[in-house]
Design a protein around this motif. Sequence first.
Motif, mmCIF file in Angstrom:
data_model
loop_
_atom_site.group_PDB
_atom_site.id
_atom_site.type_symbol
_atom_site.label_atom_id
_atom_site.label_comp_id
_atom_site.label_asym_id
_atom_site.label_seq_id
_atom_site.Cartn_x
_atom_site.Cartn_y
_atom_site.Cartn_z
ATOM 1 N N SER A 161 0.816 -1.218 0.000
ATOM 2 C CA SER A 161 0.000 0.000 0.000
ATOM 3 C C SER A 161 0.846 1.262 0.000
ATOM 4 C CB SER A 161 -0.924 0.003 1.215
ATOM 5 O OG SER A 161 -0.163 -0.005 2.422
ATOM 6 N N ALA A 162 2.194 1.108 -0.027
ATOM 7 C CA ALA A 162 3.085 2.269 -0.033
ATOM 8 C C ALA A 162 3.287 2.776 -1.457
ATOM 9 C CB ALA A 162 4.419 1.907 0.603
ATOM 10 N N THR A 163 3.738 4.008 -1.539
ATOM 11 C CA THR A 163 4.132 4.587 -2.824
ATOM 12 C C THR A 163 5.620 4.298 -3.028
ATOM 13 O OG1 THR A 163 2.484 6.345 -2.623
ATOM 14 C CG2 THR A 163 4.302 6.708 -4.165
ATOM 15 N N ILE A 164 5.931 3.540 -4.069
ATOM 16 C CA ILE A 164 7.289 3.064 -4.293
ATOM 17 C C ILE A 164 7.938 3.872 -5.410
ATOM 18 C CG2 ILE A 164 8.715 1.047 -4.790
ATOM 19 C CD1 ILE A 164 7.002 0.797 -2.258
ATOM 20 N N SER A 165 9.180 4.250 -5.182
ATOM 21 C CA SER A 165 9.947 4.963 -6.209
ATOM 22 C C SER A 165 11.392 4.495 -6.152
ATOM 23 C CB SER A 165 9.864 6.480 -6.009
ATOM 24 O OG SER A 165 10.393 6.841 -4.743
ATOM 25 N N ALA A 166 12.129 4.727 -7.226
ATOM 26 C CA ALA A 166 13.540 4.351 -7.278
ATOM 27 C C ALA A 166 14.236 5.163 -8.361
ATOM 28 C CB ALA A 166 13.706 2.855 -7.548
ATOM 29 N N SER A 167 15.561 5.290 -8.229
ATOM 30 C CA SER A 167 16.319 6.029 -9.228
ATOM 31 C C SER A 167 17.814 5.749 -9.030
ATOM 32 C CB SER A 167 16.047 7.526 -9.099
ATOM 33 O OG SER A 167 16.735 8.242 -10.103
ATOM 34 N N PRO A 168 18.548 5.631 -10.113
ATOM 35 C CA PRO A 168 18.060 5.494 -11.496
ATOM 36 C C PRO A 168 17.807 4.029 -11.809
ATOM 37 C CG PRO A 168 20.442 5.702 -11.494
ATOM 38 C CD PRO A 168 20.016 5.735 -10.051
ATOM 39 N N SER A 169 16.623 3.716 -12.277
ATOM 40 C CA SER A 169 16.287 2.331 -12.606
ATOM 41 C C SER A 169 16.765 1.993 -14.011
ATOM 42 C CB SER A 169 14.779 2.119 -12.510
ATOM 43 O OG SER A 169 14.332 2.278 -11.184
ATOM 44 N N THR A 170 16.963 0.700 -14.242
ATOM 45 C CA THR A 170 17.367 0.239 -15.561
ATOM 46 C C THR A 170 16.266 0.499 -16.574
ATOM 47 O OG1 THR A 170 18.158 -1.672 -16.820
ATOM 48 C CG2 THR A 170 16.451 -2.070 -15.168
ATOM 49 N N THR A 171 16.647 0.531 -17.829
ATOM 50 C CA THR A 171 15.659 0.674 -18.907
ATOM 51 C C THR A 171 15.270 -0.680 -19.481
ATOM 52 O OG1 THR A 171 17.460 0.979 -20.508
ATOM 53 C CG2 THR A 171 16.481 2.975 -19.512
ATOM 54 N N ARG A 172 15.789 -1.718 -18.912
ATOM 55 C CA ARG A 172 15.544 -3.080 -19.392
ATOM 56 C C ARG A 172 14.112 -3.496 -19.073
ATOM 57 N NH1 ARG A 172 19.489 -8.084 -17.604
ATOM 58 N NH2 ARG A 172 18.435 -9.769 -18.797
ATOM 59 N N ASP A 173 13.393 -3.962 -20.084
ATOM 60 C CA ASP A 173 11.989 -4.332 -19.908
ATOM 61 C C ASP A 173 11.835 -5.400 -18.837
ATOM 62 O OD1 ASP A 173 11.236 -2.581 -21.842
ATOM 63 O OD2 ASP A 173 11.062 -4.096 -23.446
ATOM 64 N N GLY A 174 10.826 -5.149 -17.953
ATOM 65 C CA GLY A 174 10.500 -6.112 -16.918
ATOM 66 C C GLY A 174 11.336 -5.991 -15.653
ATOM 67 N N PHE A 175 12.335 -5.087 -15.658
ATOM 68 C CA PHE A 175 13.205 -4.972 -14.491
ATOM 69 C C PHE A 175 13.303 -3.537 -13.953
ATOM 70 C CE2 PHE A 175 14.585 -8.627 -16.911
ATOM 71 C CZ PHE A 175 14.752 -9.597 -15.942
ATOM 72 N N SER A 176 12.561 -2.607 -14.561
ATOM 73 C CA SER A 176 12.681 -1.201 -14.173
ATOM 74 C C SER A 176 11.694 -0.773 -13.083
ATOM 75 C CB SER A 176 12.476 -0.309 -15.403
ATOM 76 O OG SER A 176 11.162 -0.498 -15.935
ATOM 77 N N ASP A 177 10.637 -1.564 -12.906
ATOM 78 C CA ASP A 177 9.598 -1.158 -11.942
ATOM 79 C C ASP A 177 10.046 -1.511 -10.523
ATOM 80 O OD1 ASP A 177 7.345 -0.548 -10.513
ATOM 81 O OD2 ASP A 177 5.960 -1.692 -11.789
ATOM 82 N N PRO A 178 10.187 -0.500 -9.640
ATOM 83 C CA PRO A 178 10.628 -0.797 -8.268
ATOM 84 C C PRO A 178 9.599 -1.608 -7.472
ATOM 85 C CG PRO A 178 10.011 1.510 -8.472
ATOM 86 C CD PRO A 178 10.010 0.941 -9.865
ATOM 87 N N LYS A 179 8.342 -1.671 -7.937
ATOM 88 C CA LYS A 179 7.326 -2.460 -7.241
ATOM 89 C C LYS A 179 7.516 -3.954 -7.450
ATOM 90 C CE LYS A 179 3.777 1.148 -7.600
ATOM 91 N NZ LYS A 179 2.428 1.488 -8.142
#
Length: 1252
Positions: A251-269
């Motif tokens: 239920s938290a708001t998740i963020s990250a930086s800098p995440s990869t641009t690789r599909d399927g691996f960039s979402d911090p959730k």
Amino acid sequence: MRLPFRRRNDARGQSLSPISVLLTLSSVALSPVTAISFTPAPATNLDLKDLGRVALAGDFSGISLFQFEEQNEQPFTTNGSQSLMARMPNGIFSPVVTADATILAMCTFVEGNGKEDGVIIGGNFTSLQLRTNGSGSPDIRESKAIALFNPNTSSIETLSGLEGQVYAVLCDRDTNSVYVGGNFVGKDSRNAIAWVGGQGWTDLPFRGFNGPVNSITKASNGHIIYGGSFTGLGNATAPTERDGQVINLSSATISASPSTTRDGFSDPKNIVCSTSGTDGAGKTWLLQDNSPGFWQAKFRHGFRPTKLRLYNTHLDGAGTKTWRFTALPINGIMNMTYVDPVTNKNATCTSECPLSNNQTIKFQDFHFINVIGMNEFRIDISDYYGNGGGLNGIELFGDDIFSYAINDFNEPTCANLKFKSSSTATGPWQVTPSHQSTAEYLTAQISAPITDTSAKIVFSPDIRESGFYSVNLYTPGCLQDDTCSSRGQVHLSGQMTADPTKSGPVDQTLYQTNNFDKYDQIYNGMVDASSSSFRPQITLTPVAGQDLASLTLVAQSIAFTLINSTGGLNGLFEYTPGQHVNVSDFTASAVNRLGSSFSGKSAVNTLATSGDTVFVGGNFTSPSAEHVVALNTKDSTNKTLDGGLNGEVQSMILDGNTLYVGGSFNSTSEKPVDGLNNVAAYDTEKNTWSPLGAGVNGKVMRVVGLTMNITGSTPEFVVSVNGDFDELNAFDKNPAVSVTGFGIWVPSQKNWLQNIDLQLESVDGVLSTSILDRSGSGSLYAGSLVSSTLGMRDIAGLGETLSRLPVKIQAPSKPSSSNSLAKRDSSISAGSADSLQGVVTGIFDQENKRNLTILGGHFTANGSESAINNLLIMDGKKNNEISGLGDGISQDSTVMALVVHNDILFAGGNITGTVNGNEVKALVTYNLASMSFSSQPPSLNGGDGTVSSIAVRDGTDDVYVGGSFTQAGSLDCPGVCFFSTSSSQWQQAGQNLGGTVNTLLWVDENLLLAGGNLTINNTASAYLATYDPKTLVWDAYPDAGQLPGPVEVLTAGTSDNKQIWVSGTSSNGSVYLMKSEKDDGSSWHSVGQTLQPGTKIRGLQIFQLSQSHDKHSLIDDKEVLMVTGHIVLPDFGSASGVLFDGANFRPYILTTNSGNTPGSLAVVFSEKQNFFGKDGKHLPLVFVVLIGLGISLALMLLIVVAGLILDRIRKKREGYVPAPTSMYDRGSGIQRIPPHELLEGLSKSRSGAPQM
């Protein structure tokens, strides 16, 4: 605060100067309220000397003159809030500090060096507000559970550090400490702690108790004795299964930086609820290659994590190598402990915590060294394996057991827990931002009628270990969301153990009117772990029937805290300051042994000390005593007090040799004692119980002392009782008295205050505790009270003071609290006979040497032989004998108008009944000479069948009546009719008037005014009309079209009655007050919209002044207009009588009423009608001049006569004799005297002669 002033000022409002008030207040030695001052109100200067006796009539139980600016008519609060109060010089209770909840305990803190620091205030509050005297914005300060108030500076010191409720405080000068008990947490203690002067909060050696502390006292040997609902020393402890509660990351708001641009691996959730430990798209989160970065979670609630679990990634050789955990918003880097996977030894880390790249290690656990609160955190990855960092999963755990109202905050479904924490909400719940609270919460807006099914939340915690728990409800403050005015009460219910005999049910009703966040303990005891057959649950619902148009209900969370306890105690504990507590030998103390003799699940509610004796009261039984017992701390012996009482004791107070006790009982345990109904007195010398009257009809929660002037100027001790009762029981010749849970027992009179026929105050409300200065000068009180300088129902005399009339009007039947305000609003509406209450009208009758006081209205009074209903006649020549009209007149009648003409009393109103076998309606007559009914006029019928006003035409036997009727007998006579006493028949007052008449006034013998909702000639509507008895014609009053609504009240504005004041209700519902500016009424002037909504004007009357006010066009500077009723003034509130000087309204009369409803003043009536001067007229100037000349001539004549008398006296003193008158003397015998000798004698002094 009682001060050495006269308790009541005269009707002219002779006020005390601010300087004299301050000097007197500051002269009280060691008084804790020396700097509390009150502002005298300006003098009213009413001149009543030409009016004879003056009386005030209305619907009230107490009445006061407005003498201090801090006075008001506000009812006592019923939303749980209370105040610290002092008493004004006239005896009225006035708030000094206002809390948002209850104040339960007070003590005066004096340091060891004798310095008085102030008054410790403890309770269930979250904020305190200093008195502002109506100026400036409220000074509301967050102050949870306890504070220090300095009366010398009127300042508050917030003693921050406690969360919960304080039930007891003991100020101990010997140890320079304040011992505090209750249901709270503070520092490392629970339910007991000390506040030390100069040091602040200090843990006691035993760190508190496993249950609430209800009372604290100091024994003669210096030991501190605690009483409460505890079974041992104890504090919060961690569960056996540590880190068992899963904090919901989903239920938290998740963020990250800098995440990869690789599909399927960039979402911090990706890593939330990912516990498989395998790499893959949608399961793994990666940083950009060759770059440090962060992963962050922001929550909508606060939490205290104890363990972090991280799953490292091994995708293509990448992974996190070092990291740190930063708690937000405090921005603190947390210290962690972990087991090194290489050495298998404990290690610590802070800014560079390592994470293994061993693929056989699924996850690593890191424990927080310091457990702190946060609502956001960030993981900063500073180094990595391979091309970059990343994670496969993350979990966060804690020990705190919560069930949140917002189910998203509870444990996540993905945790696959068997009995995860959860909540179920039904009703109109909406999510509310957290504002200054620790978490977002649910809010429900519920419109009336409010029921217990309007909304509901069921809280289900994740209890994994059975044990002794403290269960607490967290409630967000109302200031942050601006809902204080609509907050109300909630009910908590539930069962904590599968076997109901092992625990009592959760059954609590709590207020949600706290200004700031708070928590309330709702249960303390055994809680079973969740299982397939039983699960602890708590249900929150609104309390049904709350008197709110709209209720705001809030719900945030419930916490379950496991308590570790030593055991060995049972409601009592003796502590020796400065000594170590031996938990292995509690039986060394006689106090502890006494508690151990009580049965299980006992509770000590109250303690009191007298010399070596400690009195203990509560809910307990033992082989020798029940519910109350005494212990001699010197010789360790117990005293059973006749075996105790047969029910629970809630509160006690000692006064000398008398112990006053309140609770739920009706006799002693060993032998019956009549009248011990829930309150009693015990004589510690005679060892006997005695009743207070016959007690009360319900549970007594508090017994509190206060002081009052009963029979003299010296205050004496009296006892207040508060609780769940609504009647003071009848005893001896005293009838039962309806009350609202409050009564005052006067020991010197052996009676309740309400039964004593003396010039006494009236007090009502809730009194929770007090600090008494027996001189009456420095007492402080806590609670919520409404008071008046004179307790008198519906009628009072007005002269140099307010005074009692020898009339006993009974209180109404038991008041209803559910809609009492609505009833009160209707009861003071003009012209509605069905809703009028109390004394509506009155007259003094002195015709033919009678001395009668006659009261009419809707009331019941004690008569000389039986009860009197609605019309009362008091005969001053027969020792104030009380009589009425008998049983023929219906008790449902209301008398609204009275007139005496030629020994006949005319009483009009909403009257029905029979007299001498004949029906009467709207009007009844009574012969005052014979004290019997005379022949009755035919009944008035049609309309409402009500007479509102009666006026006799001067010089005639014609009695005019106005009201709502259409016929007098068989005679058509709408609105106004007159009865000729000479012919004993009704006659029409013209034929062109219709409608309802509220009021009549004769301008002179040839002009009658009628106000109401009228029609003239069946077409034209009018609110004010004139009648000419010579032409028998009605007409509209000049420019009456300027009036915005029907006239309900009118009075003469000048001595010749040619200018008038009128009042009524406009078509938009507002109240108007206007005056005709010209003698012919051709111009009107309004006072404007200065009276607030809710105003009901019942009476208007001009009074003379002893001193002039500023000149204003509407009213002569030697006059003032009194407006009576229920008058709501801007920036003040309601008053029952106000004075208008042509520009400004000032409060004059304030009233209170039973049932915690506002009072009202219907009418002021007097013995003489000289309201415009002694004869009601001003003489023409020519007569004034002639009278002056006559007086001058008379004085000159007196001077001449006095001179002649003095001259005669002088001559006698000097021997003068009459001159000879014989012929001989006139002849040759006369010797001539030279003229110069005559003149010479005039210049000689004659000392003995009188001189003018």
